[in-house]
Write an enzyme that holds these catalytic residues in place. Structure first.
Site, PDB file in Angstrom:
ATOM      1  N   LYS A   1       0.848  -1.182   0.000  1.00 27.42           N
ATOM      2  CA  LYS A   1       0.000   0.000   0.000  1.00 27.42           C
ATOM      3  C   LYS A   1       0.892   1.243   0.000  1.00 27.42           C
ATOM      4  CE  LYS A   1      -1.463   2.318   3.614  1.00 27.42           C
ATOM      5  NZ  LYS A   1      -0.688   2.966   4.694  1.00 27.42           N
TER       6      LYS A   1
ATOM      7  N   HIS B   1      -1.742  -4.862   5.505  1.00 28.12           N
ATOM      8  CA  HIS B   1      -1.229  -5.718   6.574  1.00 28.12           C
ATOM      9  C   HIS B   1      -2.226  -5.916   7.717  1.00 28.12           C
ATOM     10  CE1 HIS B   1      -0.092  -1.909   8.525  1.00 28.12           C
ATOM     11  NE2 HIS B   1       0.015  -2.585   9.646  1.00 28.12           N
TER      12      HIS B   1
ATOM     13  N   LYS C   1      -3.381  -9.527  10.528  1.00 29.81           N
ATOM     14  CA  LYS C   1      -3.394  -9.546  11.997  1.00 29.81           C
ATOM     15  C   LYS C   1      -4.301 -10.680  12.473  1.00 29.81           C
ATOM     16  CE  LYS C   1      -2.526  -4.575  12.415  1.00 29.81           C
ATOM     17  NZ  LYS C   1      -1.249  -4.374  13.055  1.00 29.81           N
TER      18      LYS C   1
ATOM     19  N   GLU D   1      -3.486   6.069  17.186  1.00 28.10           N
ATOM     20  CA  GLU D   1      -2.052   5.878  17.356  1.00 28.10           C
ATOM     21  C   GLU D   1      -1.526   6.946  18.298  1.00 28.10           C
ATOM     22  OE1 GLU D   1       0.092   4.256  13.682  1.00 28.10           O
ATOM     23  OE2 GLU D   1      -1.255   5.789  12.897  1.00 28.10           O
TER      24      GLU D   1
ATOM     25  N   ASP E   1      -3.964   7.422   4.179  1.00 22.99           N
ATOM     26  CA  ASP E   1      -3.011   6.570   4.890  1.00 22.99           C
ATOM     27  C   ASP E   1      -3.699   5.437   5.645  1.00 22.99           C
ATOM     28  OD1 ASP E   1      -0.321   6.018   5.772  1.00 22.99           O
ATOM     29  OD2 ASP E   1      -0.908   6.752   7.746  1.00 22.99           O
TER      30      ASP E   1
ATOM     31  N   HIS F   1      -6.944   0.375   5.773  1.00 23.13           N
ATOM     32  CA  HIS F   1      -7.097  -0.412   6.998  1.00 23.13           C
ATOM     33  C   HIS F   1      -8.508  -0.326   7.597  1.00 23.13           C
ATOM     34  CE1 HIS F   1      -2.898  -0.662   6.453  1.00 23.13           C
ATOM     35  NE2 HIS F   1      -2.539   0.407   7.111  1.00 23.13           N
TER      36      HIS F   1
ATOM     37  N   LYS G   1      -3.444  10.323  14.555  1.00 28.53           N
ATOM     38  CA  LYS G   1      -2.099  10.241  15.137  1.00 28.53           C
ATOM     39  C   LYS G   1      -2.078  11.137  16.368  1.00 28.53           C
ATOM     40  CE  LYS G   1       0.436   8.571  11.314  1.00 28.53           C
ATOM     41  NZ  LYS G   1       0.675   7.145  11.495  1.00 28.53           N
TER      42      LYS G   1
HETATM   43  C1  BG6 Z   1       0.557   2.076   7.956  1.00 29.97           C
HETATM   44  C2  BG6 Z   1       0.461   3.579   7.933  1.00 29.97           C
HETATM   45  O1  BG6 Z   1      -0.084   1.511   6.858  1.00 29.97           O
HETATM   46  O2  BG6 Z   1      -0.027   1.581   9.145  1.00 29.97           O
HETATM   47  C3  BG6 Z   1       1.100   4.186   9.170  1.00 29.97           C
HETATM   48  O3  BG6 Z   1       1.102   4.069   6.768  1.00 29.97           O
HETATM   49  C4  BG6 Z   1       0.540   3.557  10.428  1.00 29.97           C
HETATM   50  O4  BG6 Z   1       0.920   5.588   9.200  1.00 29.97           O
HETATM   51  C5  BG6 Z   1       0.589   2.040  10.340  1.00 29.97           C
HETATM   52  O5  BG6 Z   1       1.309   4.022  11.521  1.00 29.97           O
HETATM   53  C6  BG6 Z   1      -0.138   1.398  11.498  1.00 29.97           C
HETATM   54  O6  BG6 Z   1       0.077   0.026  11.479  1.00 29.97           O
HETATM   55  P1  BG6 Z   1      -0.006  -0.833  12.819  1.00 29.97           P
HETATM   56  O7  BG6 Z   1       0.131  -2.253  12.374  1.00 29.97           O
HETATM   57  O8  BG6 Z   1       1.107  -0.375  13.700  1.00 29.97           O
HETATM   58  O9  BG6 Z   1      -1.338  -0.521  13.416  1.00 29.97           O
END
Ligand code: BG6
Length: 484
Positions: free
Chosen positions: A147, A177, A181, A215, A234, A239, A329
């Protein structure tokens, strides 16, 4: 005969932090059906040995206690480096000769992983075609694309089109990704491996759904990329919409890539488009204070680092049940959670029977980092008349299974090697997700509606977003998970 994994963007962060550690873990755990060779490709100069040493160090750092020097030594024997430039066809031809040498004329699967900056996806795919590397005469060829897949609908369509010139859809693995999970896959098990949830998983029992990916970190050193992307591109387009699809989809007829993806994409098709007028009432955006002082960000930047979006799914199951998606964030804590908020009881039998949703039943799926599931329900407080209190049934992965949760990339790489695309996004799915986000991006750019709200780092986003929810008779479930 070993499979060959070629990583483009070999000197980048993703390779050393995620991909090689995941491959090493699969090797260490004996999960690979066939042995693998890993070939790194990038412009930096390394000998095979130098690259192996660099990866030994980063892998030891990222896998921590599970690093076994002896196992690494065995694994590293099959790691190679090939220096090259994505812009040069002759470098791809040389790569082909190198791979043919390694494979010694035997048939082998080649898995090409595009871990480069997104602007190199199209040229790399073109070069794979032109140089004959994608030719399947001597074994299957697959490509994994990281991505972001495009920056809007038009660019995603264009990327799909050029990828399809070289690879058929069944050879393309678009990664998100979050689908790797464990807890996201467990959501399918919760819904389709049990009988008790299905009868209540609909508008008759559910008031609304909240999907939060918060986050604690800020943009850090990624400001250059992030300032162009913003939270919607993003996190939400990929996600959060993936989490929504898995929460809302119908049961597939079998656990098989296309059956699953057909059901997922139907959810996206059923989402009511957010036309310009609705963007101002049904979306919310914010930026944390201090963002514009980050290196690589213009002092006048209006990029959103926080977003909340209310989506309606027009189908039989979900009519009238809003899905609230929220991500940001620099929030209070790191937590990804899906809250299924049930209706309050219809009749107030006990003095303090909940009349508002805050005290009604709730199912909380803790995706990370305190992986687990909680059911919140009312209980009679002993020796206190009919006084009630909300308590919960708590399932914790850590308590139940003890082991360390595997990294998402382990599962995804293994699936791609085995040819299972169930946890990867299909072309139509990615495009449908952009179709939902495009009008929001457009309206946010063109008009100042909704206003970009500022928020202090370390909280749950702008206060106004809490009020926006309260005005709708609902409340965000702002609770940081209890770790340990
Ligand atoms: C990524 C984003 O795809 O996922 C990031 O580009 C983000 O900005 C991250 O921090 C979060 O992934 P995870 O697995 O830590 O929740």
């Amino acid at each position: 005969m070993p499979d060959t994994i070629v990583i483009f963007g070999a000197s980048g962060d993703l390779t050393s932090r995620k991909l090689v550690p995941a491959l090493y873990q699969l090797f260490r755990k004996g999960r690979l059906e066939e042995p693998i060779r890993v070939v790194g490709f990038s412009r930096s100069e390394f000998s095979h040995e130098e690259w192996r040493n660099k990866l030994a160090k980063s892998t030891a750092d990222f896998v921590g206690e599970s690093f076994d020097a002896e196992k690494w030594k065995q694994f590293a024997k099959q790691i190679y480096y090939h220096q090259g430039d994505i812009g040069k066809t002759e470098d791809f031809v040389a790569l082909r000769t190198f791979l043919e040498g390694l494979e010694a004329g035997e048939s082998a699967l080649r898995l090409f992983y595009l871990a480069t900056a997104p602007r190199f996806y199209e040229p790399a795919i073109e070069q794979l075609g032109r140089s004959g590397l994608a030719d399947e005469t001597n074994g299957p060829r697959r490509v994994i694309v990281e991505k972001p897949f495009g920056t809007d609908l038009a660019s995603a369509q264009e990327l799909n089109h050029s990828t399809h010139q070289v690879f058929s859809e069944s050879q393309i693995y678009r990664i998100d990704h979050y689908l790797g999970k464990e807890t996201v896959q467990n959501l399918m098990v919760l819904r389709f491996g049990n009988t008790i949830f299905e009868p209540i998983w609909n508008r008759n029992y559910i008031d609304h759904v909240q999907i939060t990916v918060a986050e604690a970190v800020d943009v850090g050193s990624r400001a250059g990329y992030y300032d162009q992307a913003g939270v919607l591109r993003d996190m939400v387009q990929n996600h959060l919409l993936q989490l929504l699809m898995v929460t809302a989809m119908e049961a597939p007829v079998r656990y098989e890539a296309d059956a699953i993806r057909n059901e997922k994409v139907k959810v996206l098709h059923a989402i009511q488009p957010l036309e310009a007028g609705k963007v101002s009432t049904d979306t919310f955006r914010g930026q944390y204070r201090g963002y514009t002082a980050s290196e690589g960000v213009e002092s006048t930047s209006r990029t959103a680092t926080f977003a909340a979006v209310k989506l309606s799914i027009d189908n039989w199951r979900w009519q009238g049940v809003p899905f609230y998606l929220r991500s940001g964030k620099a929030m209070s804590c790191r937590t990804t959670q899906i809250v299924i908020q049930f209706h309050a009881p219809p009749h107030k039998l006990f003095a303090d029977t909940p009349s508002d949703l805050g005290e009604a039943n709730r199912l909380v799926i803790q995706v990370q980092p305190a992986e687990g599931i909680q059911i919140h329900f009312q209980t009679k407080v002993p020796d206190a008349g009919m006084h009630m209190r909300q308590t919960d049934l708590n399932f914790s992965y850590q308590k139940e299974f003890r082991g360390v949760m595997p990294e998402a990339y382990e599962r995804l790489l293994l699936d791609a090697l085995e040819g299972d695309a169930s946890l990867f996004a299909r072309a139509d799915e990615v495009e449908a997700a952009w179709r939902i986000c495009d009008p929001v991006l457009e309206a946010w750019k063109e008009k100042d509606r909704p206003t970009l709200m500022m928020y202090d780092p370390g909280f749950w986003g702008p206060d106004e977003c809490r009020e926006w929810m309260l005005e709708q008779g609902r409340e965000w479930f702002d609770t940081c998970p209890v770790l340990g």
